[in-house]
Enzyme design. Structure first.
Site, mmCIF file in Angstrom:
data_model
loop_
_atom_site.group_PDB
_atom_site.id
_atom_site.type_symbol
_atom_site.label_atom_id
_atom_site.label_comp_id
_atom_site.label_asym_id
_atom_site.label_seq_id
_atom_site.Cartn_x
_atom_site.Cartn_y
_atom_site.Cartn_z
ATOM 1 N N HIS A 225 23.559 43.670 45.138
ATOM 2 C CA HIS A 225 22.917 44.239 46.327
ATOM 3 C C HIS A 225 22.361 45.642 46.078
ATOM 4 O O HIS A 225 21.158 45.838 46.065
ATOM 5 C CB HIS A 225 23.920 44.236 47.479
ATOM 6 C CG HIS A 225 23.418 44.830 48.742
ATOM 7 N ND1 HIS A 225 22.609 44.144 49.624
ATOM 8 C CD2 HIS A 225 23.577 46.061 49.281
ATOM 9 C CE1 HIS A 225 22.312 44.922 50.651
ATOM 10 N NE2 HIS A 225 22.886 46.090 50.464
ATOM 11 N N GLU A 265 33.077 42.397 50.697
ATOM 12 C CA GLU A 265 31.670 42.629 51.040
ATOM 13 C C GLU A 265 31.178 44.014 50.624
ATOM 14 O O GLU A 265 30.783 44.829 51.465
ATOM 15 C CB GLU A 265 31.430 42.419 52.541
ATOM 16 C CG GLU A 265 31.659 40.995 53.011
ATOM 17 C CD GLU A 265 31.177 40.788 54.435
ATOM 18 O OE1 GLU A 265 29.993 41.064 54.689
ATOM 19 O OE2 GLU A 265 31.982 40.373 55.286
ATOM 20 N N HIS A 267 28.659 46.749 49.690
ATOM 21 C CA HIS A 267 27.220 46.930 49.888
ATOM 22 C C HIS A 267 26.712 48.170 49.164
ATOM 23 O O HIS A 267 26.307 48.102 48.028
ATOM 24 C CB HIS A 267 26.893 46.953 51.383
ATOM 25 C CG HIS A 267 26.780 45.612 51.997
ATOM 26 N ND1 HIS A 267 27.756 45.058 52.788
ATOM 27 C CD2 HIS A 267 25.807 44.680 51.925
ATOM 28 C CE1 HIS A 267 27.389 43.843 53.186
ATOM 29 N NE2 HIS A 267 26.208 43.591 52.672
ATOM 30 N N GLU A 281 32.295 46.506 53.509
ATOM 31 C CA GLU A 281 32.029 46.265 54.928
ATOM 32 C C GLU A 281 33.289 45.851 55.697
ATOM 33 O O GLU A 281 33.291 45.814 56.922
ATOM 34 C CB GLU A 281 30.915 45.233 55.096
ATOM 35 C CG GLU A 281 30.250 45.332 56.456
ATOM 36 C CD GLU A 281 28.925 44.600 56.533
ATOM 37 O OE1 GLU A 281 28.497 44.333 57.669
ATOM 38 O OE2 GLU A 281 28.320 44.308 55.496
#
Length: 305
Positions: A225, A265, A267, A281
């Site tokens: 990401h 998660e 990011h 996250e």
């Protein structure tokens, strides 16, 4: 050999959504809470977290030349500014419903940001004057400054990397791999730009002349990401799909390291306080400390999956 120490710090409830982070001119670590509509500051001394309410959907954050932090408000369709003392203001781009996403301090003393929903790139001065230019392609996401003094952005739905001069002239460089869907981009220590291909599970490198090299990850579903240049001369990136942090040397050797949970998660990722930090996250910030050995880079890197 390279040694890595990972520590995680809870900074919010699991549903607040730490999304992106950056070191501020004040030496603190600032991060967005995308689902809480807030920006937070982690004190570099005692680690105390201060939360400041802002507009809807704060997404990417970056330091400005004025000593403040600037960030995009994806759902409010505005660009926000917050001073070290928490004073907040925001500015509306001319095109409505633009979905601002990436943001960076430009080489011209202004902040540059992407309007992903309307395929435009914006520029905002320190006194809030906003102008826009057509993006070089569809759905510009992250944006950075290249060593050539131009703005470079990932064109997520164009399957390309874009270059934009400060007077608004754009060029798109198509990627060799179809469906790559680039998101993150950063300037590397080698005079090139590095970017993530979330759709193809690859890390890409592009020179200012437009020459592209792609490096496949061992897990094609890792969904890389965000990417940043680390303190160790390598590039670091988040693997959103696998709950891991990846590292790639400038000659293409890839390693990958697990976080505490595969569903964390990760990011945003940024350099801060001599280490690499990423936003999880699920409510935490992870600090990855690196002890660097260049000999290990050249001959002993291996993938962990």
């Amino acid at each position: 050999m390279n040694e890595f120490t990972v520590r995680e710090f809870t900074v919010s409830s699991p549903d607040a959504g730490p999304y992106a982070l950056a070191e501020g001119p004040d030496g603190a670590l600032w991060f967005t809470l995308v689902h809480q509509d807030a920006v937070a500051r982690r004190d570099p001394g005692d680690g105390r977290v201060t939360v400041h309410p802002v507009g809807a959907g704060p997404t990417v954050i970056a330091p400005g030349p004025d000593g403040a932090m600037w960030f995009t408000e994806y759902r409010a369709h505005r660009v926000g500014r917050i001073a070290p003392d928490g004073t907040y203001s925001s500015f509306a781009p001319p095109t409505p419903e633009g979905g601002p996403f990436g943001i960076v301090a430009g080489p011209d003393g202004a902040m540059w940001f992407t309007l992903s929903g309307v395929d435009r790139v914006g520029r905002v001065t320190m006194d809030g004057e906003v102008t826009e230019y057509p993006a070089p392609g569809a759905f510009p996401s992250a944006i950075t400054v290249g060593p050539d003094g131009a703005l470079w952005c990932a064109l997520n739905q164009q399957n390309a990397v874009g270059r934009l001069t400060t007077d608004g002239r754009g060029t798109a460089h198509p990627l060799p791999t179809g469906g790559a869907a680039p998101v993150g981009i950063t300037a590397g220590p080698d005079g090139a730009l590095w970017f993530t291909e979330i759709g193809a599970g690859r890390i890409g490198r592009i020179t200012v002349a437009g020459e592209i090299t792609e490096y496949p990850l061992s897990d094609p579903a890792a969904r890389p990401h965000a990417v940043t240049a680390g303190p160790d001369g390598a590039l670091w990136f988040t693997e959103w799909g696998s709950g891991r942090i990846g590292r790639i040397t400038v000659d293409g050797h890839v390693t990958s390291y697990a976080l505490s949970r595969p569903d964390s998660e990760p990011h945003g990722i940024a350099r801060h306080d001599g280490a690499v930090w990423c936003a999880l996250e699920t409510g935490s910030l992870a600090r990855i400390e690196v002890t660097h050995d260049r000999t290990h880079d050249r001959s002993h890197d291996r993938s962990h999956d």
